[in-house]
Design a protein around this motif. Structure first.
Motif, PDB file in Angstrom:
ATOM      1  N   GLU A 152     -32.570 -29.373 -22.764  1.00  0.00           N
ATOM      2  CA  GLU A 152     -32.237 -30.794 -22.618  1.00  0.00           C
ATOM      3  C   GLU A 152     -32.804 -31.357 -21.305  1.00  0.00           C
ATOM      4  N   GLY A 153     -32.641 -30.616 -20.230  1.00  0.00           N
ATOM      5  CA  GLY A 153     -33.136 -31.063 -18.931  1.00  0.00           C
ATOM      6  C   GLY A 153     -34.647 -31.000 -18.845  1.00  0.00           C
ATOM      7  N   GLN A 154     -35.238 -29.945 -19.432  1.00  0.00           N
ATOM      8  CA  GLN A 154     -36.694 -29.809 -19.409  1.00  0.00           C
ATOM      9  C   GLN A 154     -37.328 -30.953 -20.192  1.00  0.00           C
ATOM     10  N   LEU A 155     -36.709 -31.285 -21.311  1.00  0.00           N
ATOM     11  CA  LEU A 155     -37.173 -32.412 -22.119  1.00  0.00           C
ATOM     12  C   LEU A 155     -37.065 -33.716 -21.322  1.00  0.00           C
ATOM     13  N   THR A 156     -35.920 -33.904 -20.667  1.00  0.00           N
ATOM     14  CA  THR A 156     -35.688 -35.148 -19.932  1.00  0.00           C
ATOM     15  C   THR A 156     -36.654 -35.302 -18.767  1.00  0.00           C
ATOM     16  N   LEU A 157     -36.807 -34.243 -17.972  1.00  0.00           N
ATOM     17  CA  LEU A 157     -37.693 -34.350 -16.817  1.00  0.00           C
ATOM     18  C   LEU A 157     -39.138 -34.598 -17.253  1.00  0.00           C
TER      19      LEU A 157
ATOM     20  N   ALA B 238     -45.716 -31.843 -19.857  1.00  0.00           N
ATOM     21  CA  ALA B 238     -45.468 -30.435 -20.170  1.00  0.00           C
ATOM     22  C   ALA B 238     -45.294 -29.633 -18.888  1.00  0.00           C
ATOM     23  N   ALA B 239     -46.086 -29.979 -17.853  1.00  0.00           N
ATOM     24  CA  ALA B 239     -45.975 -29.258 -16.577  1.00  0.00           C
ATOM     25  C   ALA B 239     -44.597 -29.479 -15.958  1.00  0.00           C
ATOM     26  N   ALA B 240     -44.078 -30.695 -16.086  1.00  0.00           N
ATOM     27  CA  ALA B 240     -42.751 -30.971 -15.526  1.00  0.00           C
ATOM     28  C   ALA B 240     -41.686 -30.143 -16.241  1.00  0.00           C
ATOM     29  N   GLY B 241     -41.810 -30.034 -17.559  1.00  0.00           N
ATOM     30  CA  GLY B 241     -40.872 -29.196 -18.313  1.00  0.00           C
ATOM     31  C   GLY B 241     -40.961 -27.748 -17.861  1.00  0.00           C
ATOM     32  N   ALA B 242     -42.206 -27.285 -17.658  1.00  0.00           N
ATOM     33  CA  ALA B 242     -42.410 -25.904 -17.216  1.00  0.00           C
ATOM     34  C   ALA B 242     -41.814 -25.687 -15.831  1.00  0.00           C
ATOM     35  N   LEU B 243     -42.012 -26.663 -14.962  1.00  0.00           N
ATOM     36  CA  LEU B 243     -41.475 -26.570 -13.603  1.00  0.00           C
ATOM     37  C   LEU B 243     -39.954 -26.456 -13.628  1.00  0.00           C
ATOM     38  N   TRP B 244     -39.334 -27.288 -14.460  1.00  0.00           N
ATOM     39  CA  TRP B 244     -37.865 -27.322 -14.518  1.00  0.00           C
ATOM     40  C   TRP B 244     -37.303 -26.007 -15.076  1.00  0.00           C
ATOM     41  N   ALA B 245     -38.105 -25.331 -15.918  1.00  0.00           N
ATOM     42  CA  ALA B 245     -37.677 -24.024 -16.426  1.00  0.00           C
ATOM     43  C   ALA B 245     -38.069 -22.933 -15.449  1.00  0.00           C
ATOM     44  N   GLY B 246     -39.125 -23.191 -14.667  1.00  0.00           N
ATOM     45  CA  GLY B 246     -39.625 -22.183 -13.735  1.00  0.00           C
ATOM     46  C   GLY B 246     -38.653 -21.887 -12.613  1.00  0.00           C
TER      47      GLY B 246
ATOM     48  N   MET C 219     -27.029 -26.382 -15.470  1.00  0.00           N
ATOM     49  CA  MET C 219     -26.749 -27.332 -14.387  1.00  0.00           C
ATOM     50  C   MET C 219     -27.929 -28.274 -14.182  1.00  0.00           C
ATOM     51  N   LEU C 220     -29.155 -27.726 -14.340  1.00  0.00           N
ATOM     52  CA  LEU C 220     -30.338 -28.560 -14.141  1.00  0.00           C
ATOM     53  C   LEU C 220     -30.449 -29.648 -15.206  1.00  0.00           C
ATOM     54  N   ASN C 221     -29.785 -29.442 -16.363  1.00  0.00           N
ATOM     55  CA  ASN C 221     -29.751 -30.515 -17.362  1.00  0.00           C
ATOM     56  C   ASN C 221     -29.103 -31.764 -16.774  1.00  0.00           C
ATOM     57  N   TYR C 222     -27.948 -31.555 -16.150  1.00  0.00           N
ATOM     58  CA  TYR C 222     -27.222 -32.696 -15.580  1.00  0.00           C
ATOM     59  C   TYR C 222     -28.041 -33.359 -14.496  1.00  0.00           C
ATOM     60  N   VAL C 223     -28.685 -32.526 -13.669  1.00  0.00           N
ATOM     61  CA  VAL C 223     -29.479 -33.086 -12.571  1.00  0.00           C
ATOM     62  C   VAL C 223     -30.621 -33.948 -13.131  1.00  0.00           C
ATOM     63  N   ALA C 224     -31.331 -33.421 -14.126  1.00  0.00           N
ATOM     64  CA  ALA C 224     -32.470 -34.165 -14.688  1.00  0.00           C
ATOM     65  C   ALA C 224     -32.001 -35.467 -15.336  1.00  0.00           C
TER      66      ALA C 224
ATOM     67  N   LEU D 298     -43.804 -16.118 -16.848  1.00  0.00           N
ATOM     68  CA  LEU D 298     -44.833 -16.765 -17.663  1.00  0.00           C
ATOM     69  C   LEU D 298     -44.262 -17.297 -18.977  1.00  0.00           C
ATOM     70  N   ALA D 299     -43.464 -16.455 -19.649  1.00  0.00           N
ATOM     71  CA  ALA D 299     -42.918 -16.870 -20.941  1.00  0.00           C
ATOM     72  C   ALA D 299     -41.972 -18.044 -20.785  1.00  0.00           C
ATOM     73  N   VAL D 300     -41.171 -18.032 -19.708  1.00  0.00           N
ATOM     74  CA  VAL D 300     -40.215 -19.123 -19.531  1.00  0.00           C
ATOM     75  C   VAL D 300     -40.938 -20.415 -19.148  1.00  0.00           C
ATOM     76  N   LEU D 301     -42.029 -20.294 -18.382  1.00  0.00           N
ATOM     77  CA  LEU D 301     -42.826 -21.490 -18.085  1.00  0.00           C
ATOM     78  C   LEU D 301     -43.330 -22.100 -19.393  1.00  0.00           C
ATOM     79  N   LEU D 302     -43.794 -21.224 -20.283  1.00  0.00           N
ATOM     80  CA  LEU D 302     -44.290 -21.702 -21.571  1.00  0.00           C
ATOM     81  C   LEU D 302     -43.143 -22.327 -22.371  1.00  0.00           C
ATOM     82  N   SER D 303     -41.982 -21.686 -22.306  1.00  0.00           N
ATOM     83  CA  SER D 303     -40.806 -22.224 -22.986  1.00  0.00           C
ATOM     84  C   SER D 303     -40.490 -23.638 -22.483  1.00  0.00           C
ATOM     85  N   GLY D 304     -40.516 -23.801 -21.163  1.00  0.00           N
ATOM     86  CA  GLY D 304     -40.240 -25.111 -20.583  1.00  0.00           C
ATOM     87  C   GLY D 304     -41.303 -26.134 -20.958  1.00  0.00           C
ATOM     88  N   ALA D 305     -42.568 -25.673 -21.024  1.00  0.00           N
ATOM     89  CA  ALA D 305     -43.648 -26.594 -21.389  1.00  0.00           C
ATOM     90  C   ALA D 305     -43.458 -27.100 -22.818  1.00  0.00           C
ATOM     91  N   LEU D 306     -43.028 -26.212 -23.720  1.00  0.00           N
ATOM     92  CA  LEU D 306     -42.794 -26.626 -25.106  1.00  0.00           C
ATOM     93  C   LEU D 306     -41.663 -27.654 -25.170  1.00  0.00           C
TER      94      LEU D 306
END
Lengths: 363, 316
Positions: free
Chosen positions: A91-96, A126-134, A153-158, A247-255
């Protein structure tokens, strides 16, 4: 006679397909009972939901509109879950990502050549999503900080950050006080395929196939699989666990981020309230219903999208709360999880007397 | 002095729901069960208790309903994770997803027809601060006494929960179950029955925390009444090192943040509200990093060793 459980070495293939379908049916029955309690006819309600989601061309494209972010976040979540990295921050990765994409679309457009704008929107989002998951991924791999809580917690922040922007500094001065940014320039819009369904659908489908291929057919996919089942075994084989998780989580966040890009560039064409309708959380249900199989995710996402659209429909037609769809989704995981007993364990009958004796022996 | 007293009063009030849920989850996790469903259970506790209080006018009945609802939600989690040996992380998440959806559904359905069946925006009976007369004006002490029954309950439950866990035979068994279920089994403890019991107990206390929100702290029902408190509690359990006596510290920190936020907003600050509202969530992350780091440095492991794993009795 009593029963004993033995962990299966490989997961039962038939059970993998049958349990999600059974779960869906059980969820229909459970919700049906609840509807009866509220004096609504379950059959007519389901018929109305079905009609609302698939009954016309427009209904179907609206179902797709909801299914697109669910596919992308579902894929992202499934990839992380494969590694037992509990990313509940979709949710937060999507929002950011939505915020970053809006920033590019609005503030880079004055100087950016038009044909480059949309690619930039997609990449930066996509990079922002990856960053937020990174961030949680690095905290997990370097300091062993629990990722479940950090991602959540980062969901609420974003979300608070995005609210601040479209209520405050980014608010459209010509918007009559409406909380939201100005409309993106046309060059930053996602082309639409039919109705409001946009090209995010192609991204999602391609991503599903690519992810399946990577996980099933490549060396990296194999490494991830080993890490997921046993990080210790992975280390013995010389696989870099930490690097691969990051690496995998960055990709997860990018998706997940791509889902946010689609929402702002494909649907609202501005950053405004209601960017995500809880897609990041429903993604968990999508991923689990699909048994983390990327190829199954698009189908499950369409089903979940249909429940959301159908839920809105029963509100309009029958006056039932629109949260019907969300409620049904929430119920679906229970039977599915209960079913994991049958997919992951083999149940053996053991003679009562012998078992009791051996149990005493063990104790 | 007056400022301090009022800050303490707000801190306690804001921390109350957190204390109940933290102690509940501490017991659940001590039994080796990780319940990530707290957010959903809290929401269900809030909506069910508010609806009960609204229609019956009875706060006592509202509490009973919250306890039953919370216990039932946790029972689902216990069934999935103990009997069906499902993945506890996903099972807990599904409790939260279900609880959030169901609470929202009920909030749109249980209300009176005149309000479009919505519960939002209604006012019902609520817990108010006890009348302690002149004592309420005593600095500091007044802040402790000028509270509702829920907060008084906190003064009671913390020592009781600590005593049970560290000074009774059942408490010893509970700790054994989380650390080494096989040994506990050998000691003659019915491990899985205890896991059920403490998970249900934890759910009941968590729902009580939710009821406090809807009946006392922010009286009424709104969709996001918990605002992630159920998740913050999971972090608080880690922060308190699974010790009920320390549950109060975490709750005070987060209650304190609420109090400061409240003060700042009331006094009209330049900091945008959104950033102030981020504080509890950012603080949770910082606290988690700090405690994990400290655990690594001091080589201490706070978590019960069997946390999150199903106990399979080996009949061989």
């Amino acid at each position: 006679m009593s029963l004993a459980f033995e962990k299966r070495k490989t997961v039962s293939k038939t059970a993998l397909v049958v349990t999600p379908i059974l779960s869906f049916i059980v969820s229909l029955v459970l919700t049906g009972i609840l509807l009866l309690a509220f004096k609504a006819n379950p059959l007519t309600t389901y018929a109305a939901m079905f009609k609302g989601a698939f009954g016309s061309g427009r209904a179907f494209t609206e179902t797709l509109v909801k299914a697109i972010p669910l596919m992308l976040t579902g894929l992202g979540v499934a990839l992380a879950f494969k590694l037992k990295f509990w990313n509940i921050g979709a949710e937060g990765q999507l929002t950011l990502a939505g915020v970053a994409a809006s920033w590019v679309a609005i503030y880079w457009s004055p100087w950016m050549p038009e044909p480059l704008l949309l690619p930039a929107v997609i990449l930066v989002g996509a990079a922002a999503g990856a960053l937020w998951a990174g961030v949680p991924a690095l905290l997990k791999t370097s300091l062993k900080v629990d990722e479940t809580l950090v991602t959540l917690m980062l969901n609420y922040v974003a979300i608070l950050f995005s609210t601040h922007l479209y209520y405050g500094p980014w608010r459209d001065p010509k918007g009559y006080g409406f909380p939201g940014t100005e409309l993106f320039p046309k060059a930053a819009w996602f082309p639409r395929i039919a109705g409001r369904a946009h090209i995010g659908l192609y991204f999602a489908l391609i991503a599903a196939v690519v992810l399946w291929f990577v996980l099933q057919r490549t060396r990296w996919g194999f490494e991830l699989k080993v890490i997921g089942s046993s990080p210790k075994a992975a280390r013995y084989q010389g696989i870099s666990v930490e690097r691969n998780i990051v690496l995998a989580v960055l990709l997860s966040g990018a998706l997940c981020g791509l889902a946010g890009v689609g929402e702002v560039a494909g649907i609202s064409r501005r950053l405004q309230q209601g960017l995500s309708l809880g897609y990041g959380y429903t993604a968990i249900i999508v991923a689990w219903m699909a048994q983390l199989n990327p190829l199954a995710i698009p189908f499950v996402a369409v089903l979940m999208g249909a429940l959301l659209v159908g839920g809105d429909q029963v509100q309009m037609v029958m006056g039932l709360p629109s949260s019907m769809g969300i409620l049904m989704q929430g119920m679906m995981l229970f039977p599915l999880l209960a079913g994991s007993l049958f997919t992951e364990y083999r149940i053996k009958r053991v003679g009562g007397r012998v078992a009791r004796q051996s149990a005493e022996g063990a104790a | 002095m007056e400022l301090i007293t009022s800050l303490i009063a707000i801190t306690l009030r804001a921390g109350t729901s957190l204390v109940y849920a933290t102690i509940g989850e501490t017991y659940t996790e001590r039994a080796g069960i990780l319940n990530l469903g707290l957010e959903g259970i809290m929401l269900m506790g809030a909506v069910s208790s508010f609806a009960t209080a609204y229609y019956t006018g009875s706060l006592a009945l509202a509490i009973v309903v919250a306890l039953v609802v919370g216990g039932f939600m946790a029972l689902i989690h216990a069934f999935l994770s103990v009997t069906m040996k499902a993945n506890q992380v996903v099972s807990g998440l599904s409790i939260t997803l279900f609880g959030t959806g169901f609470a929202s559904f009920l909030g749109q359905r249980l209300g009176p027809e005149s309000n479009g069946f919505y519960l939002v925006g209604l006012t019902g009976p609520r817990f108010i601060a006890l009348d302690v007369g002149a004592l309420a004006d005593v600095p500091i002490l007044g802040a402790l006494l000028n509270q509702d029954l829920f907060t008084y309950g906190v003064y009671l439950i913390i020592p009781l929960a600590w005593f049970y866990l560290y000074r009774t035979k059942n408490g010893l068994w509970l700790r054994a179950i989380g650390e080494n279920p096989r040994t506990a089994d050998a000691m003659g403890v019915n491990v899985n029955r205890a896991k059920y019991g403490y998970t249900v107990f934890g759910g009941m206390l968590t729902a009580l925390g939710g009821a406090h929100l809807a009946l006392a702290y922010t009286p009424g029902w709104s969709e996001n009444i918990t605002g992630g408190r159920g998740w913050i509690v999971i972090a608080l359990v880690i922060f308190s090192m699974w010790n009920p006596a320390r549950a109060i510290t975490g709750a005070l920190i987060f209650g304190g943040i609420n109090a400061v936020q409240f003060r700042l907003q009331a006094s009209g600050t330049n900091i945008p509200a959104a950033f102030l509202n981020m504080l509890p969530y950012l603080m949770t992350i910082i606290v988690l990093i700090a405690i994990t780091w400290w655990e690594t440095l001091s080589k201490r492991v706070g978590a019960p060793a069997s946390l999150g794993t199903a106990y399979v009795r080996e009949d061989k």
